[in-house]
Design a protein around this motif. Structure first.
Motif, PDB file in Angstrom:
ATOM      1  N   CYS B 276       0.805  -1.222   0.000  1.00  0.00           N
ATOM      2  CA  CYS B 276       0.000   0.000   0.000  1.00  0.00           C
ATOM      3  C   CYS B 276       0.841   1.276   0.000  1.00  0.00           C
ATOM      4  O   CYS B 276       0.744   2.110   0.918  1.00  0.00           O
ATOM      5  CB  CYS B 276      -0.972   0.017   1.177  1.00  0.00           C
ATOM      6  SG  CYS B 276      -2.357  -1.086   0.990  1.00  0.00           S
ATOM      7  N   ASP B 277       1.634   1.440  -1.022  1.00  0.00           N
ATOM      8  CA  ASP B 277       2.356   2.692  -1.209  1.00  0.00           C
ATOM      9  C   ASP B 277       1.363   3.857  -1.159  1.00  0.00           C
ATOM     10  O   ASP B 277       0.336   3.820  -1.830  1.00  0.00           O
ATOM     11  CB  ASP B 277       3.065   2.653  -2.579  1.00  0.00           C
ATOM     12  CG  ASP B 277       3.994   3.831  -2.772  1.00  0.00           C
ATOM     13  OD1 ASP B 277       3.547   4.981  -2.589  1.00  0.00           O
ATOM     14  OD2 ASP B 277       5.171   3.610  -3.108  1.00  0.00           O
ATOM     15  N   PRO B 278       1.665   4.880  -0.348  1.00  0.00           N
ATOM     16  CA  PRO B 278       0.693   5.970  -0.187  1.00  0.00           C
ATOM     17  C   PRO B 278       0.391   6.718  -1.486  1.00  0.00           C
ATOM     18  O   PRO B 278      -0.641   7.370  -1.595  1.00  0.00           O
ATOM     19  CB  PRO B 278       1.353   6.899   0.832  1.00  0.00           C
ATOM     20  CG  PRO B 278       2.782   6.499   0.885  1.00  0.00           C
ATOM     21  CD  PRO B 278       2.850   5.064   0.499  1.00  0.00           C
ATOM     22  N   ARG B 279       1.301   6.635  -2.452  1.00  0.00           N
ATOM     23  CA  ARG B 279       1.041   7.346  -3.705  1.00  0.00           C
ATOM     24  C   ARG B 279       0.014   6.621  -4.562  1.00  0.00           C
ATOM     25  O   ARG B 279      -0.482   7.163  -5.544  1.00  0.00           O
ATOM     26  CB  ARG B 279       2.353   7.523  -4.479  1.00  0.00           C
ATOM     27  CG  ARG B 279       3.263   8.562  -3.853  1.00  0.00           C
ATOM     28  CD  ARG B 279       4.686   8.409  -4.334  1.00  0.00           C
ATOM     29  NE  ARG B 279       5.223   7.098  -3.967  1.00  0.00           N
ATOM     30  CZ  ARG B 279       6.492   6.744  -4.095  1.00  0.00           C
ATOM     31  NH1 ARG B 279       7.363   7.597  -4.592  1.00  0.00           N
ATOM     32  NH2 ARG B 279       6.903   5.543  -3.734  1.00  0.00           N
ATOM     33  N   ASP B 280      -0.289   5.374  -4.203  1.00  0.00           N
ATOM     34  CA  ASP B 280      -1.273   4.618  -4.964  1.00  0.00           C
ATOM     35  C   ASP B 280      -2.654   4.822  -4.342  1.00  0.00           C
ATOM     36  O   ASP B 280      -3.009   4.184  -3.351  1.00  0.00           O
ATOM     37  CB  ASP B 280      -0.893   3.128  -4.970  1.00  0.00           C
ATOM     38  CG  ASP B 280      -1.796   2.315  -5.877  1.00  0.00           C
ATOM     39  OD1 ASP B 280      -2.829   2.861  -6.328  1.00  0.00           O
ATOM     40  OD2 ASP B 280      -1.472   1.140  -6.132  1.00  0.00           O
ATOM     41  N   LEU B 281      -3.442   5.723  -4.941  1.00  0.00           N
ATOM     42  CA  LEU B 281      -4.744   6.057  -4.366  1.00  0.00           C
ATOM     43  C   LEU B 281      -5.769   4.950  -4.568  1.00  0.00           C
ATOM     44  O   LEU B 281      -6.868   5.000  -4.016  1.00  0.00           O
ATOM     45  CB  LEU B 281      -5.261   7.373  -4.958  1.00  0.00           C
ATOM     46  CG  LEU B 281      -4.350   8.596  -4.763  1.00  0.00           C
ATOM     47  CD1 LEU B 281      -5.025   9.856  -5.279  1.00  0.00           C
ATOM     48  CD2 LEU B 281      -3.953   8.778  -3.296  1.00  0.00           C
ATOM     49  N   ASN B 282      -5.426   3.961  -5.364  1.00  0.00           N
ATOM     50  CA  ASN B 282      -6.334   2.830  -5.550  1.00  0.00           C
ATOM     51  C   ASN B 282      -6.074   1.694  -4.562  1.00  0.00           C
ATOM     52  O   ASN B 282      -6.558   0.566  -4.733  1.00  0.00           O
ATOM     53  CB  ASN B 282      -6.235   2.288  -6.981  1.00  0.00           C
ATOM     54  CG  ASN B 282      -6.617   3.325  -8.010  1.00  0.00           C
ATOM     55  OD1 ASN B 282      -5.802   3.754  -8.805  1.00  0.00           O
ATOM     56  ND2 ASN B 282      -7.868   3.760  -7.966  1.00  0.00           N
TER      57      ASN B 282
END
Lengths: 246, 701
Positions: B276-282
């Motif tokens: 869950c990388d924070p830049r991945d909003l999905n």
């Protein structure tokens, strides 16, 4: 309105209330008419651009939004993105993706009892999406005003607001209940694929939606309602030119 | 009049006594109070006389949301419910409960910002709201039923998309420790019995309309994506709880549980959360798993998915599937909730046969959830269970119950940690059966009084977490030192404020927090490490004021104060900065009413001061410092007798806390001796009429 309605021949296929049977009938129709459809595709430029004849959509859509229900967490951010970013208002009732209606009890609603889906059942939330149907496109064919047209570059089937007269015939024609009606402007609307970058797909916090090359899901997804097929005489006769009985 | 976006525009007023249904204009009457608790307090100041008791027909219930509810602004799902609080002791005062779920959004789509319930029906009724059509209906067929059945029956009438806020048997039987609940698992404590006293079983809402966004839609889309980029996991924890490839820091106490190798094990097929990388909003929805946060690693394999409110990407409710609980206890195999609701059943027990992190613990949660969420019993932020444990293990229950009643409980089962004990206890609370069930249902204050126990004993016990007026602490000195204590003095129930804890518990290293604190509160000294406190300073007083105002702002705009504010973020490229102006940007674009952060904070202060004014008026004293803003003894006590400010201790120094209150009152512009706001302070926030009324009553300092 009444005279307009009278001008069209309403043909309800007499298949009773069995949705499955009605669904099968559409599939059977597609199977039987496969050869004719190919023949008609060849004539397509004439029909689409001729101006004289009724609008019959022949082009396949190029893209499609598909979903993975096990990933859906029921937040409805897809519905909100659809209407806020496209219409400037938060109005899930006109969202072109449908989650809310399946969220509590599943597509069969309360009447599925313990075997139901959704928050009150087994947890599964089905996202309902437009199939961007191949020919024959039920919503478009049902439109008395040829207001549902193909829109490049995605070839999505879209409602031309200028032409839409708000008669709701398209709503009755879609077996998946994906035509929505906006009471604010008395116009129908449907999924138009956001020019190839669907807002719903971008908005899903669970990665449950994808935009993919078009595939035919009309044979995969069971219908929600008994479809009411309505065709104008002009369209009916243009069908006959290609789908003549041999 | 100017047309605003955001608000639905109408407030619904339903008088159950004369069955009169009327509509008010939100903008005209309530815009200066935004919505939510703002509308609630305004109604109570204007309309409910001091001396009114919770179950009097003259008491009202205000269900209210704000301009952001039902929009795409992240975390907007909470409905604020204001009423005279039945568990507030010794005198019921104003309080608010907050429920998430789908009710807030559905109410807005139906066209309303609030529902004011007044009077009392002469027989059980439920209110149906379908867009503009509002009716009061006979509830004979659902009275006596649980919340689950009530919801099903009313959904059959309104359709499966309706949101039903209902009370269970506990509320009907006027058990003060009762909830109103919607959307399967979203409850607001304390309100159930007030609805019951009005013979109001439920409010069912179906809305098909929309909320217009006043601003440019591209700008709105950009703002929403920007806000999403600043989100952490639940409680705005911005670092993961285990090392992740994208993360510079991690904190084992974080609620950001997602990781490679962790998966929703009861999903079919299994879904891995990934890092869950924070830049991945999905991937935002996978960050939080509150079942695993509270119950441990064992919960992962039972997790079906996350769940939560309309419009919120943070899924703080976790759906779990426990077939063994279904088989053993005859309950549904799937359930969901978060925090107090999730922990409801297990918190009664001190032991389980397979330990505190085993399957029985999880099964106790399932039994508790299904029973409490159907009967509609409230836990008072866990005070019910803490009281119960103390009363049992100190032999007080045995002393206070007749032998026959005492023996009617299987105490051997209780001591062993057998969840089936809950089937003996919980129905008796909901139905007021026997002395124990009746007493537990009263709430701590009235319960202690009934049994002749001393509240001051409760205030001494550090394990009880009891604060004052019948209610526990809610994020106090165990996390935020003096600032947490100040916040816990301010309300008439547990404080329910998360602005402060969401910052200090966000998982960032102290030096990063201090850098951010300097930007927000003007000094890095505003924050200490958790359990490594330093003496009071003005930064902490500023932080307390800011925290309280943001809480009221969120409760009025309909942003979730369990998630906000968003002043820290998971983004390294922003130096972990969040944005303190998110609220004002969302408000401005949604409504079209341009307000800066400072202007919105002023409105928040108006709302918070109105709560203070109502409390002063209804207590009929200005001596708030002495009689209201009290601190329990356990705050100043360390069981190991270590000096204050020793690392690892959470206790504080009484003299320093006096200074802390001085500084807080000064920050607020309140009189330091009495703790009452001054005329000038009321005037500055636009409450001069309120000040005049208090002056007339001799309640100004």
């Amino acid at each position: 309105m009444d005279t307009q309605k009278d001008g069209y021949e309403t043909t309800e296929k007499g298949l009773g209330s069995l949705l499955e049977a009605r669904f099968m009938s559409r599939r059977d129709f597609l199977k039987l008419s496969g050869i004719s459809v190919i023949a008609l595709t060849a004539l397509n430029p004439f029909i689409a651009r001729g101006g004289a004849g009724p609008l019959i959509i022949m082009e396949q859509a190029k893209g499609l939004v598909i979903s993975e229900p096990t990933r859906c967490v029921g937040c409805r951010r897809c519905e909100l993105a659809c209407t806020e970013y496209n219409d400037g208002k938060a109005k899930p009732s006109i969202a072109r993706i449908k989650v809310g209606r399946n969220m509590n009890f599943g597509p069969k609603g309360l009447y599925a009892s313990q075997n139901g889906q959704g928050n009150w059942g087994n947890g599964l939330i089905i996202q309902d999406l437009c199939k961007q149907c191949p020919h024959p496109v039920p919503c478009a064919d049902a439109c008395p005003n040829d207001a549902i047209v193909v829109s490049p570059p995605t070839n999505a089937r879209v409602v031309d607001k200028e032409k839409c007269i708000g008669c709701k015939m398209c709503q009755k024609a879609c077996p998946w209940e994906m035509m929505v009606f906006d009471s604010d402007n008395n116009k129908a609307t449907k999924c138009f694929l956001c020019k190839g970058s669907p807002k719903c797909v971008e908005a899903c916090p669970a990665g449950a939606l994808s935009y993919v090359n078009w595939v035919d899901l009309t044979r995969e997804v069971p219908p929600r309602i008994a479809q009411v097929v309505v065709t104008s005489p002009e369209k009916g006769s243009s069908c006959n030119t290609c789908h003549k009985k041999r | 009049m100017k047309k605003y976006g955001g608000w639905a525009g109408k407030v619904l007023r339903v008088n159950l006594s004369d069955r009169k249904i009327s509509i008010e204009d939100t903008i005209e009457k309530y815009r200066d109070f935004l919505g939510g608790t703002g509308i609630g307090y305004k109604v109570f100041w204007d309309e409910v006389l001091p001396g009114t008791k919770p179950f009097d027909p003259e008491n009202k219930i205000v269900f209210a949301v704000g301009p952001l509810a039902g929009t795409g602004a992240p975390c907007n799902g909470r409905t604020a419910i204001t009423t005279l609080w039945p568990t507030c002791w010794p005198k019921a005062l104003i309080g608010t409960g907050h429920m998430g779920g789908n009710f807030a959004a559905e109410l807005k789509y139906a066209g309303y910002d609030a529902i004011i319930i007044e009077g009392k029906a002469n027989k059980p009724v439920w209110i149906s709201i379908v867009d503009e059509k509002v009716t009061i209906n006979d509830a004979g067929h659902i009275w006596g039923q649980g919340i689950r059945r009530t919801t099903i029956e009313l959904s059959r009438i309104l359709g499966s998309e309706a949101s039903v806020a209902a009370i269970g048997q506990a509320g009907e039987n006027l058990v003060p420790m009762s909830v109103v609940m919607n959307s399967y698992s979203h409850s607001a404590g304390g309100v159930g019995a007030v609805m019951g006293s009005k013979n109001l079983k439920a409010i069912a809402v179906r809305g098909t309309g929309g909320i217009s966004i006043a601003g440019n839609r591209e700008e709105w889309e950009r703002l929403i994506k920007y806000h999403l980029s600043l989100l952490g996991a639940n409680n705005q924890h911005v670092v993961p709880n285990s090392p992740q490839p994208w993360a510079e820091f991690y904190d084992p106490a974080s609620r950001w549980l997602a990781s490679k190798g962790r998966a929703w094990g009861a999903s079919s097929p299994v879904i891995e959360t990934g890092p869950c990388d924070p830049r991945d909003l999905n991937r935002i929805a996978y960050r939080t798993n509150n079942a695993a946060f509270y119950l441990g690693e064992i919960a992962w394999k039972y997790t079906v998915r996350g769940s939560g409110c309309t419009g919120c990407p943070i899924r703080c409710h976790t759906m779990i599937k426990i077939p063994s609980a279904a088989a053993k206890y005859g309950i549904p195999e799937i359930g969901m909730n978060t925090c107090g609701g999730l922990n409801f059943g297990r918190s009664f027990f001190r032991n389980f046969p397979d330990g505190m992190r085993g399957l029985t613990n999880v099964e106790a949660c399932m039994v508790g959830m299904h029973m409490a969420d159907d009967y509609g019993i409230w836990c008072n932020y866990g005070q019910l269970q803490r009281d119960f444990q103390k009363l049992y293990y100190e032999g007080i229950i045995k002393n206070k119950l007749g032998e026959k009643e005492f023996k009617s409980y299987s105490w051997d089962k209780y001591e062993k940690g057998d969840p089936s004990f809950l089937f003996e206890l919980l129905p008796r609370i909901a139905f007021k059966e026997g002395e124990l069930g009746t007493a537990l249902g009263l709430g701590t204050g009235a319960h202690l009084e009934r049994w002749g126990l001393s509240e001051s004993e409760w205030k001494k016990d550090p394990k009880l977490n009891y604060w004052k007026m019948g209610h526990p602490k809610h994020h106090s000195n165990e996390e935020v030192g003096q600032c947490g204590v100040i916040i816990n003095t301010q309300y008439n129930r547990d404080a329910q404020c998360h602005s402060h804890t969401n910052f200090v518990r966000n998982g960032l290293p102290l030096e990063v927090q201090k850098r951010l604190a300097e930007e927000i509160w003007g000094t890095p000294d505003a924050v200490d490490g958790v359990g490594a406190y330093t003496p009071m300073n003005v930064g902490k007083a500023r932080m307390a004021k800011w925290s309280l105002l943001r809480k009221e702002l969120h409760d009025s705009l309909s942003l979730c104060n369990w998630m906000g504010p968003w002043v820290a973020s998971p983004l390294k490229n922003r130096n972990y900065r969040g944005d303190d102006t998110i609220e004002s940007m969302l408000y401005t674009l949604a409504t079209g009413d341009r307000k800066s952060r400072e202007e919105l904070d002023l409105i928040a202060e108006r709302i918070f001061l109105l709560h203070r004014a109502i409390t002063i008026r209804d207590m009929n004293t200005k001596e708030m410092r002495k009689e209201h803003d009290t601190i329990p003894d356990w705050v100043f006590y360390d069981p190991q007798k270590r000096p204050v400010y020793t690392k690892g201790t959470i206790h504080l120094d009484p003299k320093d806390m006096e200074l802390a209150m001085d500084m807080f009152y000064q920050e607020m512009g309140w009189d330091r001796t009495t703790g009452a706001p001054t005329y000038e302070t009321y005037r500055k926030v636009g409450l001069e009429e309120v000040a005049k009324e208090l002056k007339k009553r001799g309640l100004l300092p």
